[in-house]
Design a protein around this motif. Structure first.
Motif, PDB file in Angstrom:
ATOM      1  N   LEU A   1      31.528  64.852  55.023  1.00  0.00           N
ATOM      2  CA  LEU A   1      32.746  65.279  55.537  1.00  0.00           C
ATOM      3  C   LEU A   1      32.386  65.462  57.043  1.00  0.00           C
ATOM      4  N   SER A   2      32.899  64.782  57.844  1.00  0.00           N
ATOM      5  CA  SER A   2      32.510  64.897  59.117  1.00  0.00           C
ATOM      6  C   SER A   2      33.729  65.174  60.380  1.00  0.00           C
ATOM      7  N   GLU A   3      33.327  65.640  61.577  1.00  0.00           N
ATOM      8  CA  GLU A   3      34.471  66.001  62.518  1.00  0.00           C
ATOM      9  C   GLU A   3      35.096  64.500  62.903  1.00  0.00           C
ATOM     10  N   ALA A   4      34.059  63.592  62.885  1.00  0.00           N
ATOM     11  CA  ALA A   4      34.523  62.447  63.397  1.00  0.00           C
ATOM     12  C   ALA A   4      35.353  61.493  62.387  1.00  0.00           C
ATOM     13  N   LYS A   5      34.985  61.473  61.171  1.00  0.00           N
ATOM     14  CA  LYS A   5      35.664  60.954  60.225  1.00  0.00           C
ATOM     15  C   LYS A   5      36.910  61.437  59.261  1.00  0.00           C
TER      16      LYS A   5
ATOM     17  N   GLU B   1      34.344  56.043  51.136  1.00  0.00           N
ATOM     18  CA  GLU B   1      35.640  55.447  51.147  1.00  0.00           C
ATOM     19  C   GLU B   1      36.413  56.499  50.570  1.00  0.00           C
ATOM     20  N   GLY B   2      35.935  57.156  49.419  1.00  0.00           N
ATOM     21  CA  GLY B   2      36.892  58.170  48.862  1.00  0.00           C
ATOM     22  C   GLY B   2      37.364  59.342  49.822  1.00  0.00           C
ATOM     23  N   VAL B   3      36.428  59.796  50.523  1.00  0.00           N
ATOM     24  CA  VAL B   3      36.863  60.885  51.550  1.00  0.00           C
ATOM     25  C   VAL B   3      37.863  60.427  52.543  1.00  0.00           C
ATOM     26  N   VAL B   4      37.607  59.224  53.043  1.00  0.00           N
ATOM     27  CA  VAL B   4      38.688  58.689  53.896  1.00  0.00           C
ATOM     28  C   VAL B   4      40.158  58.600  53.348  1.00  0.00           C
TER      29      VAL B   4
ATOM     30  N   VAL C   1      37.253  68.770  56.927  1.00  0.00           N
ATOM     31  CA  VAL C   1      36.301  69.874  57.511  1.00  0.00           C
ATOM     32  C   VAL C   1      36.972  71.112  57.703  1.00  0.00           C
ATOM     33  N   ALA C   2      38.063  71.151  58.306  1.00  0.00           N
ATOM     34  CA  ALA C   2      38.863  72.512  58.555  1.00  0.00           C
ATOM     35  C   ALA C   2      39.402  73.135  57.049  1.00  0.00           C
ATOM     36  N   TRP C   3      39.700  72.138  56.092  1.00  0.00           N
ATOM     37  CA  TRP C   3      40.317  72.502  54.823  1.00  0.00           C
ATOM     38  C   TRP C   3      39.138  73.221  54.106  1.00  0.00           C
ATOM     39  N   ALA C   4      38.009  72.487  54.226  1.00  0.00           N
ATOM     40  CA  ALA C   4      36.801  72.939  53.435  1.00  0.00           C
ATOM     41  C   ALA C   4      36.378  74.596  53.652  1.00  0.00           C
ATOM     42  N   ASP C   5      36.764  74.633  55.026  1.00  0.00           N
ATOM     43  CA  ASP C   5      36.172  75.915  55.549  1.00  0.00           C
ATOM     44  C   ASP C   5      37.436  77.076  54.738  1.00  0.00           C
TER      45      ASP C   5
END
Lengths: 234, 236
Positions: free
Chosen positions: A183-187, A133-136, A192-196
């Motif tokens: 963290l996923s491309e879908a959700k 829930e938090g990552v969303v 995901v981009a930021w993490a990189d």
């Protein structure tokens, strides 16, 4: 005040320490890094510098100890104020940054931690649901705060980037242990981009822990905590 | 921004809701206070303004999105109305110290105060009381360090730490009354006893500090509910 003598007392595996070191790197401040072993007894220096909580990280600037990672980051931002700002300048944006950093510390991190060290499968499952829930929520927050740029802080690494980014290595460890993508491309494509961007940033990459080494430490930490929990319930 | 409409969504027994109100008073900013009766359920306005935590206080400033979390509100008000008296100290180290103690009070000390009332058994109660007293001893020492001989943690005037700590005085007094003990004591914490008086009677504080008798009545109701539910209530 100037640079003076700057020491950081921490532990390589600690996300809270990482926040402090990255903040100092962003400000190009030289410091002495003192390592505390979290699996062993607490050092004299730690007990002396943080008698109330006895926790790392501690920043020692001249004779003054500063404790609590987000308080330390704000201190660094205010002392070395001529360098790149960590908190935004607008009061409303500052409040927003503080809100999300507090959310990470008060809600997100405890849930993440529980996934790793929860003593029952039930507790771990409930914690995992909270994390997902938090990552969303964080994905939504990112979209609002970044205004289309690479970081929560916009063009440069800011307060929320430090608060959340410091957890990325542990997120990877938990993904490994639970075989679930947090963290996923879908959700959460923005995250995901930021993490990189965050993990490869010049101020971050040298203090971003190696995920395998961290996973190994995570197992040892979990074993230590489970042992302690069993001892108190016997 | 100064003439925009300001609203505070709070609840009269809540120490946290007191905090932004005291700062707005110190800055002489007019605001509308909206009281939530949390024990009757959460209003639509609250749920809409703070969807993440669903808690008061919430500060609504003009048409900007609401700002949540009491100490974040306090800092926002201090920064948005920068021409009024400063709430946070000017020196970065003094600021770090004030923030440290405010966080300690919120994360460790006040939870201990709350647990005195609902502790199960003598042992647990004693442990909670000991934690409360330990905290007060730390704050007595901190007062000496921060005030530098003046009347408040903030020096001559009320500051961040005064507000963070002072907002808990009502509940501390209620806890003392219910458990027949004196935590703030001339013998052990003389500085804090005087400071508590000075703080409570300050013009910016006295109208938002709940009356101790009224708070005690409310406290009885809350404790009865907690005991009935067997779980901890939320007071934020």
């Amino acid at each position: 005040m100037g640079d003076g003598n700057v020491k950081v007392l921490g532990a390589w595996a600690s996300p809270f320490l990482m926040r402090v070191r990255v903040a100092l790197h962003l400000k190009s401040v030289e410091y002495e890094n003192i390592e505390e072993n979290l699996l062993e007894a607490k050092s004299e220096l730690l007990l002396k510098s943080n008698p109330v909580h006895k926790k790392i990280p501690v920043l020692i600037h001249g004779d003054n100890p500063v404790c609590e990672s987000l308080i330390i980051v704000q201190y660094i931002d205010e002392v070395w104020s001529t360098k790149t700002s960590i908190l935004p300048s607008d009061p409303y944006e500052r409040a927003n940054s503080r809100f999300w950093a507090a959310y990470v510390d008060d809600k997100f991190f405890p849930a993440l931690r529980m996934v790793l060290v929860g003593t029952t499968e039930e507790a771990q499952k409930a914690a995992m649901a909270e994390v997902l829930e938090g990552v969303v929520l964080l994905e939504e927050a990112f979209k609002k705060l970044s205004k289309g740029k690479a970081f929560f802080g916009g063009d440069s690494v800011g307060f929320v980037d430090l608060a959340a980014g410091s957890l990325l290595a542990w997120i990877k460890v938990i993904e490994k242990f639970t075989e679930t993508k947090l963290l996923s491309e879908a959700k959460t494509p923005s995250l995901v981009a930021w993490a990189d961007c965050f993990s490869t940033h010049a101020a971050v990459k040298d203090v971003f822990p190696d995920v395998d080494k961290l996973a190994d430490f995570g197992m040892k930490l979990r074993a230590k905590l489970l042992k302690a929990a069993a001892a108190t319930t016997n | 921004m100064a003439t925009s409409e300001v609203k505070v969504l709070g609840s009269w027994p809540s120490p946290y809701a007191m905090r932004p109100r005291i700062v707005l008073n110190l800055k002489s900013v007019d605001y509308e206070y909206i009281d939530e009766k949390l024990w009757e359920g959460k209003s639509q306005l609250l749920l809409q303004s703070n969807p993440v935590h669903k808690k008061i206080p919430v500060l609504i400033h003009g048409d900007r999105k609401p700002i949540c979390e009491s100490l974040i509100n306090v800092q926002y008000i201090d920064e948005a109305w920068s021409s009024g008296p400063s709430i946070l100290p000017s020196d970065p180290y003094d600021r770090a110290v004030a923030r440290f103690w405010a966080a300690y009070l919120d994360d460790k000390w006040f939870p201990a105060v709350k647990s005195v009332g609902v502790a199960k058994g003598e042992e647990a109660k004693k442990a909670a009381i000991a934690q409360v007293e330990e905290g007060l001893a730390l704050m007595e020492e901190a007062l000496g360090g921060c005030s530098k001989g003046k009347g408040f943690f903030g020096g001559d005037e009320i500051g961040y730490l005064d507000i963070a700590f002072g907002s808990f005085l009502g509940w501390l007094r209620v806890t003392e009354r219910f458990n027949d003990m004196k935590q703030l004591d001339e013998g052990k914490t003389p500085g804090l006893v005087e400071w508590a008086d000075r703080f409570s009677s300050h013009a910016a504080v006295k109208d938002v500090m709940p009356d101790t008798d009224k708070l005690a009545e409310f406290g009885k109701m809350v404790i009865a509910k907690i005991r009935a539910a067997g779980a901890a209530a939320e007071m934020h």
